[in-house]
Design an enzyme around this catalytic site. Structure first.
Site, PDB file in Angstrom:
ATOM      1  CE  LYS A 212       0.081   7.359   6.257  1.00 20.46           C
ATOM      2  NZ  LYS A 212      -1.109   8.076   5.796  1.00 20.46           N
TER       3      LYS A 212
ATOM      4  CG  PHE B 281      -1.851   1.251   1.163  1.00 21.28           C
ATOM      5  CD1 PHE B 281      -3.012   1.217   0.415  1.00 21.28           C
ATOM      6  CD2 PHE B 281      -1.526   2.426   1.816  1.00 21.28           C
ATOM      7  CE1 PHE B 281      -3.840   2.327   0.334  1.00 21.28           C
ATOM      8  CE2 PHE B 281      -2.349   3.545   1.743  1.00 21.28           C
ATOM      9  CZ  PHE B 281      -3.509   3.492   1.000  1.00 21.28           C
TER      10      PHE B 281
ATOM     11  CG  ASP C  17       6.042   3.888   1.499  1.00 21.32           C
ATOM     12  OD1 ASP C  17       6.059   4.696   2.457  1.00 21.32           O
ATOM     13  OD2 ASP C  17       5.051   3.741   0.771  1.00 21.32           O
TER      14      ASP C  17
END
Length: 407
Positions: free
Chosen positions: A258, A144, A229
């Site tokens: 984030k 994801f 990531d």
């Protein structure tokens, strides 16, 4: 407009006028501070999701709020047509924090991943010498990385992928954690391997011991870039600044986001050394908002918080307590537990209840969490949480599964 007073009032309005691309818990947050949030009816909850790690420092951390307020009185957006006095200090601090020469700032995590993919392809053509339009990037099953058209092109999640084709070519997917499969997939056109050190959306799926070091050796030996990531896993979540560092690994590129925005503004970035980043030249990539003064000021304050090592240490020191409390539930409504730092995936017995049902029951006990993939829930409390507060989370989960098992 009718006066809104209850959670249901706000939910009904949202259902009517906002697109239905989420199915949230029936909690309408009005106020948030630290690890706690309060809904419009005055109910208080411990936030054990932290905005998918975007709130690693809790809600409205004083140092981050102060940095934002201070910058709001000066400037907020200049575009990259001009320099601003916050971008350089932010990039320097982030560069030092993650051990890379250069930073390319963007806004969202998906933008950071898209940027890394572009850099890898361009590096492949200009540096490695891959033939035009032939670059391939190896990705992992169950990944994801965001919701853009290119990213969902290499997703195997039907909810994210279906009905959005035609899909972007140039990606080869292999089983997560399978070094032999990656080695077999590498060829002369392979420019990069994109990997999450821990797959958050899969329920905090941790690869086998030795996978990341093995991948690092393999990519070096074959002149392939390793892109990590770290958007959810990084910036203190697992007890180290970067999740790769937990196993002593340094990737060629990191995508960050984030927590980099401190829960105040969207901030993301790609970090790489100059021999990779220098394929980006004026006009070849950009963002109106990327690196804006407000985002850079908050991002700099985030880097300063992480530079002390305090938050990483708290996550590391609480990992044992977290794991012990969750593993005690195995065989009592829980079938598997995965813990790294202050991040946990808990597989609920699907015959007992779904993950969504477990989260609803947790909310009634004052703890907010998020389900994924049917019967799995994720816990990722702010890195500012104390041992006593963490016990509130695990005790609440224990009550939920025990009550369901005895019903």
């Amino acid at each position: 407009m009718t006066q809104l007073t209850t959670n249901q009032d706000y939910i009904a309005l949202e259902d009517k006028v906002a697109a239905h691309n989420y199915s949230p818990l029936p909690v309408v947050v009005e106020h948030a501070e630290g690890i706690w949030v309060t809904d419009v009816e005055g109910n208080r909850y411990l936030d054990a999701l932290s905005g998918y790690s975007a709130l690693n420092f809790g809600h409205r951390h004083p140092a981050l709020v102060e940095a934002a307020k201070k910058q709001l009185d000066k400037s907020t957006l200049t575009s990259r047509a001009f320099h601003n006095d916050q971008l350089g200090p932010f990039c320097a601090a982030l560069s030092e924090l993650v051990g890379k020469d250069m930073i390319l700032p963007m806004n969202t995590g998906a933008e950071a991943v898209e940027t890394a993919l572009k850099i890898a392809r361009k590096w492949g053509y200009l540096v490695k010498g891959v033939a035009a339009e032939q670059a391939e990037i190896i990705v992992m099953d169950g990944n994801f990385h965001g919701r853009t058209t290119t990213i969902i092109s290499f997703s195997d999640d039907p909810e994210a992928r279906d009905h959005y084709g035609p899909y972007t070519p140039g990606f080869v997917s292999v089983p997560y954690g399978d070094l032999a499969a990656i080695e077999a997939a590498i060829n002369d056109n392979t420019v990069a391997v994109l990997v999450e050190p821990i797959q958050g959306e899969q329920g905090v799926k941790i690869p086998g011991e030795g996978f990341l070091p093995g991948l690092r050796r393999l990519t070096k030996d074959t002149n392939v870039l390793m892109i990590a990531d770290e958007i959810q896993a990084g910036l203190g979540r697992v007890g180290t600044t970067l999740a790769c560092q937990y196993e002593g690994v340094e990737a060629d590129m990191y995508t960050l986001g984030k927590a980099l925005g401190g829960g105040i503004v969207p901030v993301s970035a790609v970090a790489a050394d100059a021999d990779v980043m220098n394929v980006i030249t004026p006009g070849t990539h950009g963002s109106t908002f990327g690196g804006n003064p407000l985002a850079a000021a908050v991002g700099l304050a985030v880097c300063e918080l992480l530079a002390t090592g305090e938050h990483q240490q708290n996550a590391a020191s609480l990992e044992g307590q977290f794991r012990e409390a969750l593993e005690a539930l195995l065989g009592n409504g829980v079938v598997e537990v995965r813990v790294r730092g202050l991040w946990a995936g808990i597989d609920i017995d699907p015959e007992l209840m779904t993950g969504k049902d477990a989260c609803k029951r947790l909310a009634k006990k004052g703890v907010l969490a998020k389900d994924t993939h049917g019967s799995t829930i994720r816990l990722a409390p702010p890195l500012t949480i104390t041992s006593e507060e963490l016990k509130i989370v695990t005790d609440a989960l224990a009550e939920v599964v025990t009550e369901a098992a005895s019903a």
